[in-house]
Design an enzyme around this catalytic site. Structure first.
Site, PDB file in Angstrom:
ATOM      1  N   LYS A 259    -105.471  44.306-105.610  1.00 45.34           N
ATOM      2  CA  LYS A 259    -106.925  44.245-105.382  1.00 45.34           C
ATOM      3  C   LYS A 259    -107.665  43.413-106.433  1.00 45.34           C
ATOM      4  O   LYS A 259    -108.473  43.916-107.217  1.00 45.34           O
ATOM      5  CB  LYS A 259    -107.503  45.661-105.328  1.00 45.34           C
ATOM      6  CG  LYS A 259    -106.823  46.516-104.265  1.00 45.34           C
ATOM      7  CD  LYS A 259    -107.556  47.791-103.980  1.00 45.34           C
ATOM      8  CE  LYS A 259    -106.948  48.535-102.810  1.00 45.34           C
ATOM      9  NZ  LYS A 259    -105.613  49.064-103.021  1.00 45.34           N
TER      10      LYS A 259
ATOM     11  N   ASP B  57    -103.562  46.436 -90.720  1.00 41.04           N
ATOM     12  CA  ASP B  57    -103.318  47.725 -91.354  1.00 41.04           C
ATOM     13  C   ASP B  57    -104.288  48.710 -90.689  1.00 41.04           C
ATOM     14  O   ASP B  57    -105.495  48.500 -90.713  1.00 41.04           O
ATOM     15  CB  ASP B  57    -103.630  47.520 -92.845  1.00 41.04           C
ATOM     16  CG  ASP B  57    -103.720  48.807 -93.631  1.00 41.04           C
ATOM     17  OD1 ASP B  57    -103.727  49.881 -93.030  1.00 41.04           O
ATOM     18  OD2 ASP B  57    -103.786  48.716 -94.871  1.00 41.04           O
TER      19      ASP B  57
ATOM     20  N   ASP C   6     -98.186  52.327 -90.973  1.00 43.13           N
ATOM     21  CA  ASP C   6     -99.517  52.095 -90.405  1.00 43.13           C
ATOM     22  C   ASP C   6     -99.832  50.618 -90.211  1.00 43.13           C
ATOM     23  O   ASP C   6    -100.983  50.221 -90.232  1.00 43.13           O
ATOM     24  CB  ASP C   6    -100.583  52.747 -91.301  1.00 43.13           C
ATOM     25  CG  ASP C   6    -100.477  52.290 -92.748  1.00 43.13           C
ATOM     26  OD1 ASP C   6     -99.555  51.514 -93.065  1.00 43.13           O
ATOM     27  OD2 ASP C   6    -101.325  52.699 -93.557  1.00 43.13           O
TER      28      ASP C   6
HETATM   29  P1  GTP Z   1    -104.892  56.861 -97.357  1.00 45.53           P
HETATM   30  O1  GTP Z   1    -104.889  58.254 -97.864  1.00 45.53           O
HETATM   31  O2  GTP Z   1    -105.998  56.623 -96.357  1.00 45.53           O
HETATM   32  O3  GTP Z   1    -104.834  55.820 -98.428  1.00 45.53           O
HETATM   33  O4  GTP Z   1    -103.565  56.655 -96.474  1.00 45.53           O
HETATM   34  P2  GTP Z   1    -102.022  56.932 -96.860  1.00 45.53           P
HETATM   35  O5  GTP Z   1    -101.910  58.228 -97.563  1.00 45.53           O
HETATM   36  O6  GTP Z   1    -101.212  56.820 -95.614  1.00 45.53           O
HETATM   37  O7  GTP Z   1    -101.650  55.789 -97.896  1.00 45.53           O
HETATM   38  P3  GTP Z   1    -101.250  54.251 -97.664  1.00 45.53           P
HETATM   39  O8  GTP Z   1    -101.983  53.701 -96.509  1.00 45.53           O
HETATM   40  O9  GTP Z   1    -101.364  53.565 -98.948  1.00 45.53           O
HETATM   41  O10 GTP Z   1     -99.698  54.378 -97.335  1.00 45.53           O
HETATM   42  C1  GTP Z   1     -98.906  53.315 -96.889  1.00 45.53           C
HETATM   43  C2  GTP Z   1     -97.723  53.907 -96.135  1.00 45.53           C
HETATM   44  O11 GTP Z   1     -96.938  54.703 -97.003  1.00 45.53           O
HETATM   45  C3  GTP Z   1     -98.142  54.821 -94.988  1.00 45.53           C
HETATM   46  O12 GTP Z   1     -97.234  54.592 -93.933  1.00 45.53           O
HETATM   47  C4  GTP Z   1     -97.992  56.214 -95.549  1.00 45.53           C
HETATM   48  O13 GTP Z   1     -97.630  57.161 -94.547  1.00 45.53           O
HETATM   49  C5  GTP Z   1     -96.856  56.045 -96.548  1.00 45.53           C
HETATM   50  N1  GTP Z   1     -96.987  56.914 -97.721  1.00 45.53           N
HETATM   51  C6  GTP Z   1     -97.964  56.897 -98.657  1.00 45.53           C
HETATM   52  N2  GTP Z   1     -97.719  57.795 -99.615  1.00 45.53           N
HETATM   53  C7  GTP Z   1     -96.556  58.409 -99.284  1.00 45.53           C
HETATM   54  C8  GTP Z   1     -95.772  59.443 -99.898  1.00 45.53           C
HETATM   55  O14 GTP Z   1     -96.114  60.010-100.933  1.00 45.53           O
HETATM   56  N3  GTP Z   1     -94.626  59.808 -99.263  1.00 45.53           N
HETATM   57  C9  GTP Z   1     -94.228  59.228 -98.104  1.00 45.53           C
HETATM   58  N4  GTP Z   1     -93.097  59.657 -97.541  1.00 45.53           N
HETATM   59  N5  GTP Z   1     -94.932  58.248 -97.490  1.00 45.53           N
HETATM   60  C10 GTP Z   1     -96.081  57.846 -98.090  1.00 45.53           C
END
Ligand code: GTP
Length: 348
Positions: A157, A217, A106
């Site tokens: 943070k 982001d 993202d």
């Molecule tokens: P929020 O729920 O809004 O915090 O978004 P998010 O679930 O995408 O979490 P975050 O923005 O912290 O994740 C950063 C990146 O890691 C993103 O590209 C997510 O798709 C990926 N990501 C987060 N958690 C996982 C996971 O458990 N497994 C995988 N495969 N990717 C993850």
């Protein structure tokens, strides 16, 4: 060289946009964001990408298939339970043959991956983290480095005004394969919270690569929306060559194919309108991103909004800035949507 693109998150902060579309498939200028990321990899010669997914994975696998349309080889690994950002990497260990990039799914950035690889080869550490500097690091993971660019500490943070540095983790990593030995298998593990602090305390250095690239982001609606404005303003280079120009469109704007705009409607400036949208008579759309097949009634004002596919907005509707409308949602005539309102479709 291989790359892992993390695409398994639920994207809760982008709801309702992510109720039916996984965050990596959210369009940026009418193209799924992940497609832009994959093309970025391909264009620097990285054609072998591994995609750890889990949330709505079919939307990703159906769209990209084996990757041959993009000239790439894609491997999907679907998690039954979310494994976190490091657990997801550990879970694809069997596909990794050497050092590899990890990209958060993202992040919109102009970072030059080739230059980053060259820097890693020059420094020879256990890994290299891309950092950028921001005015207020309190919402991010702060990364402290020494004069040799070695990472010495991580602070997730920090309270406003207390951060020792404005450099933050920008979500692109280059890691040596031995990092995998430090990630416990079979459970959720966060790379930011568990693995990077371990690496920073280890004997083989973890280095930082700080650049002043464009970086955003896309995890929250206001960031998603402002990234479109930044592309219009030329802060982030994106190829917009497919865009058409309409009489009622005020530049800068981007209009997809099959869009119909009734007389007296004004689209733009800073409007991104997906394919087959319809904008009714006397309506105004500006500073907004509309996905595909959105219909806007007449005399409606859409300003500073994000509207997902197939949503229908009635006549004489007013949206205050920050409104987010989900897939298939209907907004009745004569409604005022207050600032930051989120509207999802009613499920029968
Ligand atoms: P929020 O729920 O809004 O915090 O978004 P998010 O679930 O995408 O979490 P975050 O923005 O912290 O994740 C950063 C990146 O890691 C993103 O590209 C997510 O798709 C990926 N990501 C987060 N958690 C996982 C996971 O458990 N497994 C995988 N495969 N990717 C993850």
């Amino acid at each position: 060289m291989q790359a892992i693109v993390l695409v398994g998150g639920e994207g809760t902060r982008l709801r309702p946009l992510t109720l039916e579309t996984p965050k990596p498939m959210v369009p940026v200028f009418n193209v799924p964001f992940l497609e832009r990321t994959l093309i970025r990899l391909r264009d620097v010669g990285i054609t072998n990408a591994i995609l750890p997914a889990g949330y709505l994975p079919a939307a990703i696998t159906d769209y990209f298939g084996d990757g041959s349309r993009l000239g790439m080889r894609l491997t999907y690994v679907i998690e039954t339970e979310p494994l976190g950002t490091a657990g997801a990497i550990k879970n694809v260990e069997r596909y990794l043959t050497g050092p590899f990039f990890v990209l958060n799914g993202d992040i919109l950035t102009s970072l030059d991956l080739r230059a980053m690889l060259a820097r890693h080869q020059q420094l020879g550490g256990i890994g290299l983290l891309h950092l950028i500097t921001v005015e207020d690091p309190s919402a991010f993971g702060c990364v402290v480095t020494d004069e040799a660019d070695r990472v010495t500490a991580f602070l997730e943070k920090p309270a406003p005004g207390t951060a020792p540095t404005n450099a933050i983790n920008a979500g692109t990593y280059l890691l040596e394969r031995e990092v995998l030995d430090l990630i416990p298998a079979g459970r959720a593990v966060s790379i930011e919270r568990e693995i990077f602090p371990l690496l920073a305390a280890g004997t083989k250095p973890l280095y930082a690569y700080t650049t002043d690239d464009y970086w955003m982001d896309l995890g929250r609606p206001e960031q998603y929306l402002s990234s479109h404005r930044h592309v219009f303003e030329g802060k982030m280079p994106i190829d917009l060559s497919a865009s058409a120009v309409h009489a009622q469109v005020v530049a800068p704007s981007y209009i997809g194919k099959g869009v119909t705009i009734d007389p007296d409607a004004v689209v733009g400036p800073y409007a991104v309108v997906g394919d087959y949208c319809h904008i009714g008579r006397g309506s105004a759309v500006r500073d907004s991103v509309l996905w595909d097949s959105v219909t806007i009634g007449s005399d409606t004002e859409v300003v500073g909004a994000i509207i997902a596919s197939h949503a229908h907005i009635g006549d004489r509707v007013t949206t205050e800035p920050g409104v987010v409308i989900g897939h298939d949602a209907c907004v009745a005539n004569d409604v005022v949507l207050a600032r930051d309102a989120r509207v999802a479709a009613q499920k029968e």
